[in-house]
Write an enzyme that holds these catalytic residues in place. Structure first.
Site, short mmCIF file in Angstrom:
data_model
loop_
_atom_site.label_atom_id
_atom_site.label_comp_id
_atom_site.label_asym_id
_atom_site.label_seq_id
_atom_site.Cartn_x
_atom_site.Cartn_y
_atom_site.Cartn_z
N GLY A 36 0.81 -1.22 0.00
CA GLY A 36 0.00 0.00 0.00
C GLY A 36 0.84 1.25 0.00
N ALA A 37 1.99 1.20 -0.66
CA ALA A 37 2.92 2.33 -0.63
C ALA A 37 2.56 3.42 -1.63
CB ALA A 37 4.35 1.84 -0.90
N ASN A 38 1.44 3.26 -2.30
CA ASN A 38 1.04 4.25 -3.30
C ASN A 38 0.30 5.44 -2.70
OD1 ASN A 38 -0.97 1.95 -3.05
ND2 ASN A 38 -2.26 3.51 -4.01
N GLY A 44 -1.73 7.19 1.30
CA GLY A 44 -1.85 7.15 2.76
C GLY A 44 -0.51 7.25 3.44
N ILE A 45 -0.36 6.54 4.56
CA ILE A 45 0.92 6.57 5.28
C ILE A 45 1.96 5.70 4.59
CG2 ILE A 45 -0.21 7.07 7.49
CD1 ILE A 45 0.40 4.17 8.31
N GLY A 46 1.51 4.86 3.66
CA GLY A 46 2.46 4.00 2.95
C GLY A 46 3.42 4.77 2.08
N SER A 51 -4.07 -0.81 14.83
CA SER A 51 -4.83 0.39 15.19
C SER A 51 -5.36 0.25 16.60
CB SER A 51 -6.01 0.57 14.22
OG SER A 51 -6.93 1.54 14.67
N TYR A 105 -13.70 -3.96 10.79
CA TYR A 105 -12.39 -3.29 10.78
C TYR A 105 -11.64 -3.58 12.07
CZ TYR A 105 -8.85 0.37 10.54
OH TYR A 105 -7.66 1.05 10.53
#
Length: 289
Positions: free
Chosen positions: A21-23, A25-27, A146, A171
């Site tokens: 998910g590095a594309n 958000g925090i990624g 989380s 979630y």
């Protein structure tokens, strides 16, 4: 500890990091800072367009960075296997990607989407990459959880949540699973004598797209911390020499205490066994009876 910033990170030259998910958000800032400090970074994301854009962004900030995109869909175990087979070496795995508060849907393999993506996809990825991680001195696995894990409950008789579905409950369950996995991975690594650190992070309330607010989305950033700030716990867990296996790093780099449920070894072992059955990934190098 509060004075720590990404500038405090050590030189990572010679190390390879995989960030899911590095594309966005925090990624994205996680991958960016790892690249800035010399790591070769694999941007693991589902969308080639967004993954390529992330690579371009990182190269614009860090000219000459060793960064590349590789396709990974955590909601498809075939994609996870294909991705893992293409990774030649890895020192650091950041299990960052996640979805949240979605309507009830299923992964390609038939798992409830949030549990299947946030937990089972990362469980399988970590197991498939484990031999490569164990081949590298000082390897680490950082899994983003989380504080929402507090509201998570796991009913092994209804993993599909077919008898009742709550977006927030699903979630929270996936984030509880992330912590149970983190702690059990550390216990198994220690019992096997493997030099692997497994740690977790909680970014805090961050202005990312994991929560969809429709036309109100631009207002999100006015009230919550930036993605760059939200990446600090992951980066600290991934690179600080002070981190010990099993620690849970939260906002302002405070070491958090997981809930009593998350610390249950019995629950963790049961989840591990079920996850192994569902994914077919066995972690043979650190298996014990």
């Amino acid at each position: 500890m509060t004075a720590w910033t990404p500038a405090s990170m050590p030189d990572l030259t010679g190390k390879t990091a995989v960030v899911t998910g590095a594309n966005s958000g925090i990624g994205l800032p996680t991958a960016l800072e790892l690249a800035r400090h010399g790591a070769r970074v694999v941007v693991a994301a589902r969308s080639a367009e967004k993954g390529g854009a992330a690579v371009t962004r990182i190269l614009s900030d860090v000219p000459g960075a060793r960064v590349e995109y590789a396709r990974l869909d955590l909601a498809d175990l075939a994609s996870v296997r294909e991705f893992a087979a293409g990774v030649a070496e890895v020192d650091l795995l950041v299990n960052n990607a996640g979805i949240g508060m979605t309507p009830r849907r299923e992964t390609k393999d038939g798992f409830e989407l949030q549990f299947g993506t946030n937990h089972l996809g990362h469980f399988a990825l970590t197991g498939l990459l484990l031999p490569k991680l164990l081949a590298r001195a000082g390897a680490r696995v950082v899994t983003v959880s989380s504080s929402a894990h507090d509201m998570g409950k796991i009913d092994f008789d209804d993993l599909g949540l077919e008898r009742g579905y709550s977006r927030f409950g699903a979630y929270g369950r996936s984030k509880l699973a992330n912590l149970l996995f983190t702690l059990e991975l550390q216990r198994r690594a220690e019992k096997a004598g493997a030099g692997l650190i497994s740690a977790a992070s909680h970014p805090g309330t961050t202005a990312t797209n994991i929560v969809k607010l429709g036309p109100l989305q631009p207002l999100f950033g006015l009230f919550f911390q930036s993605a760059e700030q939200g990446a600090h716990p992951s980066l600290y867990a991934a690179t600080s020499p002070a981190i010990r296996g099993g620690e849970f790093v939260g906002p302002k780099l405070k070491i958090l205490t997981p809930s009593e449920t998350a610390r249950s070894e019995e629950l963790a072992r049961r989840l591990w066994d079920v996850s192994t059955e569902l994914t077919g990934v066995r972690f043979e190098e650190i298996t014990y009876s």
